[in-house]
Design an enzyme around this catalytic site. Structure first.
Site, PDB file in Angstrom:
ATOM      1  N   GLU A  53       0.783  -1.042  -0.037  1.00 40.79           N
ATOM      2  CA  GLU A  53      -0.041  -0.064  -0.166  1.00 40.79           C
ATOM      3  C   GLU A  53       0.748   1.270   0.017  1.00 40.79           C
ATOM      4  O   GLU A  53       1.640   1.626   0.994  1.00 40.79           O
ATOM      5  CB  GLU A  53      -0.807   0.012   1.089  1.00 40.79           C
ATOM      6  CG  GLU A  53      -1.699  -1.365   1.200  1.00 40.79           C
ATOM      7  CD  GLU A  53      -2.882  -1.162   0.148  1.00 40.79           C
ATOM      8  OE1 GLU A  53      -3.109  -0.117  -0.597  1.00 40.79           O
ATOM      9  OE2 GLU A  53      -3.470  -2.555  -0.192  1.00 40.79           O
ATOM     10  N   CYS A 113      -2.410   9.153   2.490  1.00 40.18           N
ATOM     11  CA  CYS A 113      -1.970   8.448   1.077  1.00 40.18           C
ATOM     12  C   CYS A 113      -3.110   8.691   0.216  1.00 40.18           C
ATOM     13  O   CYS A 113      -2.793   8.962  -1.091  1.00 40.18           O
ATOM     14  CB  CYS A 113      -1.436   7.164   1.127  1.00 40.18           C
ATOM     15  SG  CYS A 113      -2.822   5.912   1.883  1.00 40.18           S
TER      16      CYS A 113
END
Length: 560
Positions: free
Chosen positions: A292, A327
């Protein structure tokens, strides 16, 4: 790999704590190194003094060095527990998940304090984005685990008649979860929940950049969970490197942009760089990985939107979401030249409504995580052809590690702020003649972890979904897709690989084993030697899919 240093510092003469301040080796590291303790700020150099308590801690840490040998011993111990079948039972999995749920309920205050110490997270934001989501993931796993574990029936073919088939989810084994600092509870606990639900033994390596939360997780998981199968390893680069040297059955890695140093200060090298390091380590053992990562998440804003609602949702996804340190935070906006002034005016008004006239003093906004990241962000603003593009904000206070919400317009594409992931409270707005041009702008960059569109135009929505590749996508809002457990969360290309959340977390740590069951009836001599033209003809008939021909063949007749 970047070498990082660790400093052990004694604070207030009687309170000792290990602080890990990260920067590359150099002759003159940046001074002074700040120590943040809740709202009080203490400043001193790393070499100013050493007290007896510090020496005791240093001596103790020297005895407890976590090296490759320690990591190998840990993995061996956990593999023994896994091979004994301890983690595979439904009862064990449920007990651990209930332990996590109890831990979050009972230690909520401690968690909120740790998050505030690491990031000055407002209590409401900490509850919504970390505690509530972690509890939600745990409750879902408790509710659905029996269903997830149940073998999934699969269809069989005439070739295997009579038979039945199923897909069995089996645990991978001993897995490593390396989490990051921006959501240090959620991004640690969420994948661990998936790993436990799938029946694995787990090692969690929390981020040293959020030391209060890392230490708390180490303490709490030891207290609430089964330590024979679930462990926490604290530390920085040396400890992570030692862990990555081992053979794991899965590595789950959440990475943020890595800090590197140039002559003019810190900058990010991009999370894909760190992802490649993890993949290279995993490749030695053919270990599967979930990465990720991140990227520059675009927002396209049409002129036909409810402007106030759109502005509020943009602000919520950018500045009310860990002050841009996420993010999936909007990284830049694309809108038309004609509409940009209206959007900017509403953003200015709503920002003042949310954070006041002096947002740096607002208690409803997280701080920048460290001096190094603060300097990285201010360096982006100080670059030539960038500083004169600021139209809102730009103020900063290094003592508080705060930067005001900052909006820039038409920053050149070749500047650092438009090339690297911003990961902070800076938001460039790019203007185009028509929104269709935005597709080319987005597709000229690496595929982002998330992409956002604000528009009532159904055709534009359809074109956006079909023509923009991103890990996830949200129309007329930001970040909320993260909260939908029935949607996978993950990247594509340089923004990551693999996905998790809800059952996708369970699947990420499971092997889908194909199982076919047959009895001793239904034998077909045609499959065995000696091979004859008649057997070949029969096999061709059986695999043709023609029901009449198959029935005739089974009865010993030929259609010809």
């Amino acid at each position: 790999m970047i070498e990082l240093r660790t400093f052990d510092t004694c604070v207030d003469g009687g309170y000792t704590r290990s602080l890990r301040n990260q920067f590359p080796k150099q002759r003159n590291p940046p001074l002074p190194i700040p120590v943040l303790k809740k709202r009080k700020r203490l400043r001193f150099t790393h070499s100013s003094f050493i007290c007896s308590a510090t020496l005791a801690v240093m001596a103790d840490e020297k005895k407890k060095v976590f090296d490759v040998e320690s990591a190998a011993s840990l993995v061996k111990e956990l593999r023994g527990s896994f091979n004994a079948g301890k983690t595979k039972s439904y009862e064990w999995r449920i007990a651990q998940l209930k332990g996590i749920e109890k831990m979050i309920d009972e230690r909520e205050k401690d968690i909120i304090e740790a998050l505030h110490e690491d990031l000055s997270k407002p209590e409401l934001e900490a509850f919504v984005s970390e505690i509530s989501m972690s509890k939600g993931a745990c409750k879902l796993a408790l509710k659905e685990l029996g269903h997830w574990m149940k073998p999934e029936k699969a269809k069989t073919s005439m070739t295997t008649y009579p038979s039945s088939a199923e897909i069995v989810s089996e645990p991978l084994g001993v897995v490593l979860v390396i989490s990051t600092w921006n959501y240090p509870l959620l991004l640690s606990i969420d994948p661990v929940i998936g790993a436990i639900a799938a029946g694995n033994a787990v090692v969690l390596k929390p981020s040293e950049i959020a030391p209060a939360t890392s230490t708390l997780l180490s303490k709490l998981l030891e207290e609430y969970l089964d330590n024979s199968s679930i462990r926490v390893v604290e530390g920085a680069v040396a400890e992570t490197t030692a862990l990555l040297e081992q053979k794991w059955d899965k590595i789950f890695y959440t990475a943020l942009a890595a800090l590197v140093w140039r002559s003019n200060g810190p900058c990010t090298s991009g999370s894909p760089r760190v992802g490649r390091i993890v993949m290279a380590a995993a490749a030695k053992h053919l270990t599967p990985v979930t990465l990720e990562l991140g990227g520059k998440c675009p927002v396209v804003v049409d002129s036909n939107v409810n402007l106030q609602v759109a502005a509020r949702r943009l602000i919520a996804g950018k500045w009310a979401c860990n002050n841009g340190q996420a993010c999936i935070s909007p990284d830049y906006i694309i809108t038309t030249k004609d509409f940009a002034p209206k959007l900017i005016d509403v953003l200015r008004h709503e920002l003042e409504e949310f954070f006041g006239k002096n947002p740096i003093e607002s208690e409803d906004m997280s701080r920048i995580v460290s001096v190094q990241h603060f300097k990285r962000l201010t360096r982006l603003l100080d670059e030539d052809e960038v500083s004169d593009k600021i139209i809102i904000g730009g103020q900063s206070d290094e003592n508080q590690l705060k930067i005001a919400p900052t909006i820039l317009v038409d920053v050149p594409e070749d500047t650092e702020i438009m090339k690297e992931e911003i990961f902070g409270p800076l938001l460039p707005i790019l203007t185009v003649e028509n929104l269709e041009e935005s597709f080319d702008v987005i597709n000229s960059k690496s595929k982002p972890l998330a992409a956002y569109l604000f528009s009532e135009n159904k055709q534009l929505q359809k074109d956006f979904v079909n023509n923009i590749s991103a890990g996830g996508m949200l129309i007329n809002d930001t970040i909320l897709h993260l909260t939908v457990s029935s949607l996978p969360f993950g990247g594509v290309g340089e923004s990551g690989m693999g996905s998790y959340h809800g059952k996708f977390s369970f699947d990420a740590f499971s092997h889908k084993k194909a199982v076919l069951y047959r009895g001793f009836t239904g034998e077909s001599p045609a499959r065995y030697p000696p091979y004859t033209p008649g057997k070949l003809k029969l096999l061709k008939t059986l695999t043709s899919g023609n029901i009449v021909s198959i029935l005739l063949a089974l009865l010993g007749f030929s259609k010809d």
